[in-house]
Design a protein around this motif. Structure first.
Motif, mmCIF file in Angstrom:
data_model
loop_
_atom_site.group_PDB
_atom_site.id
_atom_site.type_symbol
_atom_site.label_atom_id
_atom_site.label_comp_id
_atom_site.label_asym_id
_atom_site.label_seq_id
_atom_site.Cartn_x
_atom_site.Cartn_y
_atom_site.Cartn_z
ATOM 1 N N ALA A 35 44.579 46.361 91.634
ATOM 2 C CA ALA A 35 45.473 45.378 91.860
ATOM 3 C C ALA A 35 44.930 44.003 91.568
ATOM 4 O O ALA A 35 46.200 43.571 91.197
ATOM 5 C CB ALA A 35 45.590 45.390 92.904
ATOM 6 N N SER B 287 58.804 41.707 100.019
ATOM 7 C CA SER B 287 57.853 43.043 100.350
ATOM 8 C C SER B 287 58.396 43.065 102.015
ATOM 9 O O SER B 287 58.297 44.456 102.395
ATOM 10 C CB SER B 287 56.658 42.100 100.657
ATOM 11 N N THR C 85 56.095 46.583 100.622
ATOM 12 C CA THR C 85 55.211 46.583 99.395
ATOM 13 C C THR C 85 54.917 46.727 97.790
ATOM 14 O O THR C 85 54.755 46.241 96.813
ATOM 15 C CB THR C 85 53.611 46.277 99.494
ATOM 16 N N HIS C 86 55.114 48.024 97.960
ATOM 17 C CA HIS C 86 55.214 49.316 96.946
ATOM 18 C C HIS C 86 56.413 48.364 95.529
ATOM 19 O O HIS C 86 55.535 48.411 94.689
ATOM 20 C CB HIS C 86 54.637 50.305 96.591
ATOM 21 N N PRO D 113 53.503 40.271 98.310
ATOM 22 C CA PRO D 113 53.368 41.855 98.483
ATOM 23 C C PRO D 113 52.005 42.179 97.741
ATOM 24 O O PRO D 113 51.719 42.999 98.700
ATOM 25 C CB PRO D 113 54.494 42.243 97.733
ATOM 26 N N GLN D 114 51.740 41.461 96.733
ATOM 27 C CA GLN D 114 50.135 42.166 96.943
ATOM 28 C C GLN D 114 48.944 41.934 97.686
ATOM 29 O O GLN D 114 48.347 42.531 97.942
ATOM 30 C CB GLN D 114 49.722 41.306 94.881
ATOM 31 N N SER E 68 49.769 41.622 100.481
ATOM 32 C CA SER E 68 50.110 42.332 101.756
ATOM 33 C C SER E 68 49.392 43.894 101.779
ATOM 34 O O SER E 68 49.259 45.141 102.169
ATOM 35 C CB SER E 68 51.331 43.284 102.553
ATOM 36 N N TYR E 69 49.415 44.330 100.304
ATOM 37 C CA TYR E 69 49.401 45.915 99.322
ATOM 38 C C TYR E 69 47.676 45.943 99.961
ATOM 39 O O TYR E 69 47.371 47.135 100.493
ATOM 40 C CB TYR E 69 49.412 45.948 98.548
ATOM 41 N N GLU F 157 46.747 46.873 103.786
ATOM 42 C CA GLU F 157 47.353 47.601 104.246
ATOM 43 C C GLU F 157 46.369 49.544 103.248
ATOM 44 O O GLU F 157 45.972 50.247 104.045
ATOM 45 C CB GLU F 157 48.475 48.274 103.548
ATOM 46 N N THR F 158 46.052 48.851 101.879
ATOM 47 C CA THR F 158 45.340 50.215 101.323
ATOM 48 C C THR F 158 43.754 50.037 102.472
ATOM 49 O O THR F 158 43.328 50.645 102.542
ATOM 50 C CB THR F 158 44.903 49.121 100.699
ATOM 51 N N LEU G 202 48.736 51.623 92.199
ATOM 52 C CA LEU G 202 49.524 52.064 93.330
ATOM 53 C C LEU G 202 49.613 53.845 93.297
ATOM 54 O O LEU G 202 49.890 54.287 94.390
ATOM 55 C CB LEU G 202 50.998 51.993 93.101
#
Length: 388
Positions: free
Chosen positions: A204, A259, A264-265, A309-310, A312-313, A316-317, A376
């Motif tokens: 990422a 997003s 996000t993906h 979105p990045q 947020s990703y 989340e991850t 991803l």
């Protein structure tokens, strides 16, 4: 949207101005301090370098410190840095001031992102991060023309006095509106770095870096591109930069809204694919302004659409190392800017033409896409440390 997020976004505008505002006034600064233009250019280089390195380091070192107190301390150091810039009698003092403002800016920006993500509901997180990125992008994009205007009227030092005054405003607003936010239970540095370097999160960060590198391959040489490909004079170039700026500022909000609506993906892949397509299209639209301007504005908006979105990703991850990963992603952005500018220069020297420079940038964006797909498609979260 939460008023605290707006205040954090305003703070990022104030601190973000410092980085690139000096770009438009380099000749004036060089004359005043009696140094060469290339030496003055080091004031930008040192800032980006210190910013990229110090963000993650300072975040780890200060992980246990209460967030509001840390934010106010960083703003105060930023204020001092700008006052030193205003009174700088020579290049050495300017360099010291740039180091202080770069370190404090890196911390303020990443704190703005991490606090914004905490004070809103998860469903609105990307939109909140988008707002912070609107603050960052607007200061970076509008800084150069604003700097030239103020410098021509009042002298270059007044710019930094003005930024110091803005930082006092931020201190007052943060003091009033932001509640105390406890520091994190410190996750060992080795575990944090392991998470950052994991295939999923590392991919990422590389996606962010190559996306920005692809962007700056052309953007760093956008003025000569406009002069040679569209035979534009300085007035038209100013208009194009203004349109670019307006579109770029909206990009953060667009990325956040996208997003929150499609996830996000899908957002990450959509933005990177569209960005590559636009970079490959741009050089073939230069025969018509009616075609070129809309494509250029889409390019500008997309350049800042990946960040929400990045970020947020990343949260989340791996929620346990979200803060350090947000900071590393910000550093990846800075590194991407410097790689892209350097790569564009190499392409220019080798080909002797700016006409196809966008295509080379497009290739770097395809590398970004490959990194994003790789990230991803890796499995699950990274650390097993219990959350914040």
């Amino acid at each position: 949207m939460n008023i605290k997020v707006f205040i954090l976004a305003l703070s990022t505008i104030a601190v973000g101005l410092v980085e690139l505002i000096i770009g438009g006034i380099l000749p004036t600064v060089a004359d005043d301090l009696n140094i060469s233009l290339s030496s003055a250019g080091q004031l930008i280089t040192i800032f980006a370098l210190i910013y990229a390195i110090s963000g993650p380091v300072l975040l780890v070192v200060t992980s246990k410190v209460e967030r509001k107190k840390l934010y106010l301390a960083a703003l105060f150091i930023f204020f001092i840095g700008n006052i030193i810039t205003y009174f700088s009698p020579n290049f050495t003092f300017m360099m010291i001031a740039r180091v202080l403002t770069a370190m404090s800016t890196a911390l303020i920006v990443v704190l703005s992102l991490t606090i914004a993500a905490k004070v809103v509901a998860p469903a609105h997180r990307a939109k909140a991060l988008g707002l912070i990125y609107m603050g960052i992008s607007s200061s970076l994009v509008m800084g150069v023309p604003l700097g030239i205007l103020v410098s021509d009227t009042f002298g270059w030092r007044v710019i930094f006095l003005g930024i110091a005054v803005l930082s006092i405003g931020s201190i007052i607003l943060i003091s009033i509106f932001l509640e105390r936010i406890p520091g994190e239970s410190a996750i060992p540095l080795s575990k944090q770095l392991k998470a950052v370097a994991s295939l999923k999160l590392g991919g990422a960060h590389l996606a962010t870096m190559f996306m920005l590198a692809g962007h700056y391959t052309l953007y760093a040489y956008f003025t000569p591109f406009l002069e040679t490909e569209l035979q534009m004079n300085s007035t038209w170039i100013s208009i194009i930069y203004l349109l670019f700026g307006i579109a770029a500022v909206s990009g953060g909000a667009f990325g956040g809204a996208l997003s929150d609506s499609i996830g996000t993906h899908k957002s990450i892949l959509t933005v990177i694919i569209l960005f590559a397509v636009v970079l490959f299209l741009l050089p073939v639209t230069t025969f018509s302004l009616v075609l070129f301007i809309p494509i250029m504005m889409i390019w500008a908006a997309l350049s800042w659409s990946l960040a929400p979105p990045q970020q947020s990703y990343l949260i989340e991850t791996d929620p346990a190392t979200a803060d350090i990963n947000q900071s590393f992603n910000n550093s990846a952005l800075q590194v991407g800017i410097s790689i892209g500018s350097a790569f564009g220069g190499v392409v220019l020297n080798q080909t002797g033409s700016v006409s196809h420079i966008a295509w080379f940038g497009g290739v770097l964006v395809l590398v970004s896409l490959a990194c994003a797909v790789f990230s991803l498609t890796r499995k699950g979260t990274v650390t097993t440390v219990s959350g914040h």
